[in-house]
Design a protein around this motif. Structure first.
Motif, PDB file in Angstrom:
ATOM      1  N   GLN A 195      17.363  54.143  12.941  1.00 23.23           N
ATOM      2  CA  GLN A 195      16.855  55.450  12.557  1.00 23.23           C
ATOM      3  C   GLN A 195      15.501  55.794  13.163  1.00 23.23           C
ATOM      4  OE1 GLN A 195      18.341  57.908  11.559  1.00 23.23           O
ATOM      5  NE2 GLN A 195      16.632  59.302  11.194  1.00 23.23           N
ATOM      6  N   TYR A 198      16.306  57.416  16.367  1.00 17.42           N
ATOM      7  CA  TYR A 198      16.886  58.743  16.177  1.00 17.42           C
ATOM      8  C   TYR A 198      15.824  59.754  15.744  1.00 17.42           C
ATOM      9  CZ  TYR A 198      21.818  57.672  16.912  1.00 17.42           C
ATOM     10  OH  TYR A 198      23.026  57.348  17.487  1.00 17.42           O
ATOM     11  N   ARG A 199      14.922  59.355  14.881  1.00 14.05           N
ATOM     12  CA  ARG A 199      13.844  60.260  14.479  1.00 14.05           C
ATOM     13  C   ARG A 199      13.024  60.703  15.683  1.00 14.05           C
ATOM     14  NH1 ARG A 199      11.867  60.679   9.117  1.00 14.05           N
ATOM     15  NH2 ARG A 199       9.741  60.864   9.921  1.00 14.05           N
ATOM     16  N   PRO A 204      16.439  63.665  11.921  1.00 17.57           N
ATOM     17  CA  PRO A 204      15.753  63.136  10.739  1.00 17.57           C
ATOM     18  C   PRO A 204      16.659  62.569   9.655  1.00 17.57           C
ATOM     19  CG  PRO A 204      15.877  65.518  10.599  1.00 17.57           C
ATOM     20  CD  PRO A 204      16.484  65.137  11.928  1.00 17.57           C
TER      21      PRO A 204
END
Length: 299
Positions: A195, A198-199, A204
């Motif tokens: 994550q 990805y952020r 988000p």
């Protein structure tokens, strides 16, 4: 549509005779709801969408909607063969769902135009908002996602491929053409592991299978990520999530069956998984039990 926080993907309980156990499902959903998820996604991947017939699917979504009672949005899965996906969309709307996660068609792969046509057919069957799921053979191009994002009912896009280059191009294309309100999700198995990356590219939101059996830890990780607590995030990855991923990768399908085993270890007898998935071996269940002890120490 606005979503925030940890997204909860409940398992689908089966009774000793192998039927869907709606009572246990309601208890499972309500237990998760007490920990403040941002939304509930019923009868999706972790909920064994692939293994449910149409009546069971509607029972699962209806049960989740009633258990949530309007506290957060409820999404149902819709995918597989196009007629089945359309039928699920209609049943989810009838059940009172707030939206749909459009899962990939199975067994076949089509070009971008074919995927667009698939989504358009599901959108035409329902007034519910749609989140698209890119995974397996369903690989979208940036231009295809832009086309679909212009449909009023298509509100989000979830990635389960892990191709960050492609996902970055999709995010930039949609933001430029549609705006900032479109939702982007990380849908990788054990999404906490990826994550942060990805952020960094503008995604988000993420699904947390761990929330099913260790919601306190799931929320602790989400808080560390949101507040920039890099030391806390790294510690949780090293001590819990990385060992969980290593265990998950031992057997295909463990991304679902380990989660269900975790729920059973918490005392809710949700049954095993349906074929072609298999339940974890006793040795793997013991490793999972020790990981849950780690989760409890951190939660």
């Amino acid at each position: 549509m606005t979503l925030d926080g940890v997204l909860f993907f409940p398992v689908t309980p089966f009774d000793p005779a192998g039927a869907v156990d709606a009572h246990l499902l309601a208890a499972h959903v309500q237990a998760g709801l007490a920990h403040g998820p941002g939304a509930v996604f019923a009868a999706c991947g972790t909920g064994e969408f692939h293994a449910l017939d149409s009546d069971e699917y509607e029972l699962v979504v209806t049960t989740a909607v009633r258990a949530v009672a309007g506290a957060v949005p409820v999404f149902g899965g819709a995918g597989g063969a196009l007629p089945h996906a359309v039928g699920c969309a209609r049943r989810a709307e009838r059940a009172g769902a707030d939206g749909l996660l459009v899962l990939p068609p199975y067994l076949v792969s089509g070009p971008a135009d074919g995927l667009v046509g698939y989504v358009e057919a599901v959108a035409a069957a329902t007034g519910l908002p749609l989140v698209l799921y890119q995974r397996g053979g369903a690989r979208f191009t940036p231009s295809a996602v832009v086309r679909l994002a212009r449909l009023p009912s298509v509100v989000g896009f979830k990635d389960g491929l892990g191709d960050l280059d492609l996902m970055q191009r999709i995010v930039l294309a949609v933001r430029a053409e549609v705006g900032e309100d479109f939702l982007f999700f990380n849908g990788m198995p054990t999404a906490e592991q990826t994550q942060a990356a990805y952020r960094a590219i503008g995604v988000p939101l993420y699904s947390s299978a761990v929330f099913c059996f260790a919601p306190e830890l799931s929320r602790t990780f989400h808080r560390a990520l949101a507040t920039g607590d890099e030391a806390g995030r790294t510690r949780l990855l090293a001590e819990f999530f990385q060992p969980l991923v290593e265990l998950r990768d031992q057997v295909p399908g463990y991304a679902v069956s380990l989660v269900k085993a975790g729920v059973r270890l918490r005392g809710l007898e949700v049954g095993g998984v349906r074929p072609p998935l298999v339940d974890p071996s006793p040795a793997h269940v013991e490793r999972l039990r020790r990981l849950i002890e780690v989760a409890d120490a951190h939660g």
